[in-house]
Design a protein around this motif. Sequence first.
Motif, PDB file in Angstrom:
ATOM      1  N   ARG A  29      17.576  -4.979  -3.325  1.00 46.99           N
ATOM      2  CA  ARG A  29      18.840  -4.435  -3.831  1.00 46.99           C
ATOM      3  C   ARG A  29      19.382  -5.284  -4.973  1.00 46.99           C
ATOM      4  O   ARG A  29      19.928  -4.776  -5.942  1.00 46.99           O
ATOM      5  N   ALA A  30      19.205  -6.598  -4.880  1.00 49.41           N
ATOM      6  CA  ALA A  30      19.709  -7.492  -5.921  1.00 49.41           C
ATOM      7  C   ALA A  30      18.956  -7.280  -7.234  1.00 49.41           C
ATOM      8  O   ALA A  30      19.534  -7.408  -8.314  1.00 49.41           O
ATOM      9  N   ARG A  31      17.683  -6.960  -7.169  1.00 49.00           N
ATOM     10  CA  ARG A  31      16.906  -6.718  -8.391  1.00 49.00           C
ATOM     11  C   ARG A  31      17.353  -5.440  -9.093  1.00 49.00           C
ATOM     12  O   ARG A  31      17.234  -5.324 -10.304  1.00 49.00           O
ATOM     13  N   PRO A  78      33.514  -8.646  -2.267  1.00 50.43           N
ATOM     14  CA  PRO A  78      32.809  -7.704  -1.384  1.00 50.43           C
ATOM     15  C   PRO A  78      31.288  -7.678  -1.592  1.00 50.43           C
ATOM     16  O   PRO A  78      30.546  -7.610  -0.629  1.00 50.43           O
ATOM     17  N   GLN A  79      30.823  -7.755  -2.824  1.00 47.67           N
ATOM     18  CA  GLN A  79      29.392  -7.639  -3.092  1.00 47.67           C
ATOM     19  C   GLN A  79      28.680  -8.985  -3.240  1.00 47.67           C
ATOM     20  O   GLN A  79      27.467  -9.044  -3.148  1.00 47.67           O
ATOM     21  N   PHE A  80      29.400 -10.053  -3.509  1.00 44.44           N
ATOM     22  CA  PHE A  80      28.741 -11.335  -3.779  1.00 44.44           C
ATOM     23  C   PHE A  80      29.667 -12.502  -3.457  1.00 44.44           C
ATOM     24  O   PHE A  80      30.869 -12.328  -3.272  1.00 44.44           O
ATOM     25  N   ALA A  94      24.284 -12.506  -3.634  1.00 39.82           N
ATOM     26  CA  ALA A  94      24.677 -11.167  -3.180  1.00 39.82           C
ATOM     27  C   ALA A  94      24.905 -11.182  -1.677  1.00 39.82           C
ATOM     28  O   ALA A  94      24.180 -11.843  -0.935  1.00 39.82           O
ATOM     29  N   ASN A  95      25.923 -10.482  -1.213  1.00 40.93           N
ATOM     30  CA  ASN A  95      26.225 -10.378   0.213  1.00 40.93           C
ATOM     31  C   ASN A  95      25.442  -9.224   0.819  1.00 40.93           C
ATOM     32  O   ASN A  95      25.010  -8.306   0.112  1.00 40.93           O
ATOM     33  N   GLN A  96      25.323  -9.219   2.135  1.00 38.26           N
ATOM     34  CA  GLN A  96      24.657  -8.121   2.825  1.00 38.26           C
ATOM     35  C   GLN A  96      25.493  -6.855   2.699  1.00 38.26           C
ATOM     36  O   GLN A  96      26.714  -6.892   2.844  1.00 38.26           O
ATOM     37  N   ALA A  97      24.824  -5.727   2.425  1.00 30.21           N
ATOM     38  CA  ALA A  97      25.525  -4.457   2.313  1.00 30.21           C
ATOM     39  C   ALA A  97      25.860  -3.899   3.694  1.00 30.21           C
ATOM     40  O   ALA A  97      26.889  -3.273   3.892  1.00 30.21           O
ATOM     41  N   GLU A 101      20.608  -4.986   6.948  1.00 31.41           N
ATOM     42  CA  GLU A 101      19.928  -5.520   5.777  1.00 31.41           C
ATOM     43  C   GLU A 101      19.552  -6.983   6.026  1.00 31.41           C
ATOM     44  O   GLU A 101      20.342  -7.751   6.557  1.00 31.41           O
ATOM     45  N   ILE A 102      18.349  -7.342   5.650  1.00 30.99           N
ATOM     46  CA  ILE A 102      17.891  -8.716   5.827  1.00 30.99           C
ATOM     47  C   ILE A 102      18.259  -9.486   4.580  1.00 30.99           C
ATOM     48  O   ILE A 102      17.870  -9.128   3.482  1.00 30.99           O
ATOM     49  N   GLY A 103      19.030 -10.541   4.735  1.00 33.97           N
ATOM     50  CA  GLY A 103      19.483 -11.299   3.571  1.00 33.97           C
ATOM     51  C   GLY A 103      19.976 -12.660   3.975  1.00 33.97           C
ATOM     52  O   GLY A 103      19.606 -13.183   5.020  1.00 33.97           O
ATOM     53  N   PRO A 104      20.845 -13.274   3.164  1.00 31.65           N
ATOM     54  CA  PRO A 104      21.286 -14.632   3.465  1.00 31.65           C
ATOM     55  C   PRO A 104      22.161 -14.686   4.719  1.00 31.65           C
ATOM     56  O   PRO A 104      22.782 -13.709   5.100  1.00 31.65           O
ATOM     57  N   LYS A 105      22.173 -15.859   5.310  1.00 27.52           N
ATOM     58  CA  LYS A 105      23.036 -16.072   6.471  1.00 27.52           C
ATOM     59  C   LYS A 105      24.481 -16.094   5.988  1.00 27.52           C
ATOM     60  O   LYS A 105      24.767 -16.420   4.847  1.00 27.52           O
TER      61      LYS A 105
END
Length: 109
Positions: A29-31, A78-80, A94-97, A101-105
Motif C-alpha cells: 500500500r505504501a508503494r 491518520p495515515q502516517f 505509514a500506519n496500518q489501514a 493489514e500486516i505492518g509496523p507495530k
Amino acid sequence: MKRYLSVLAVMAALAAATPALADTLLVDRAREKPAGALPVRGQSMQQVQAQFGAPNEQLQPRGGQKRQWPTINRWVYPQFTVYFEKQKVINVVANQADPNEIGPKPPIR
C-alpha cells in the motif's frame, strides 16, 4: 525414478490447484501512495503542520538522556506517523489501514 517424477508432478498439480491466500501488506500500500502525500525528510515541524494540519496525537518525546541520543518527537496522523529530531523530519512511517493489514507495530506510548 519415474515414480519420483510422477509423485512430484502430482504434488505440483495439487499445489497449483489450491486457492491462493494473500495477506495485505503495508509495504504494498505504501508503494502505491503518491510521494507528495507524505512529509519529506528535512521539513520543519512548522512546515509539516502547515501542510497537513495539527496531528491527531503528539506522543511523548523519547531519548535525550545523553548528548549522543537526540530527543525524538513523534506526531501521529491518520495515515502516517512523523518522526522529528531537533524540529526536522527524519522519517515518516505509514500506519496500518485496518487490523488485518500486516505492518509496523504500534508506537510505544
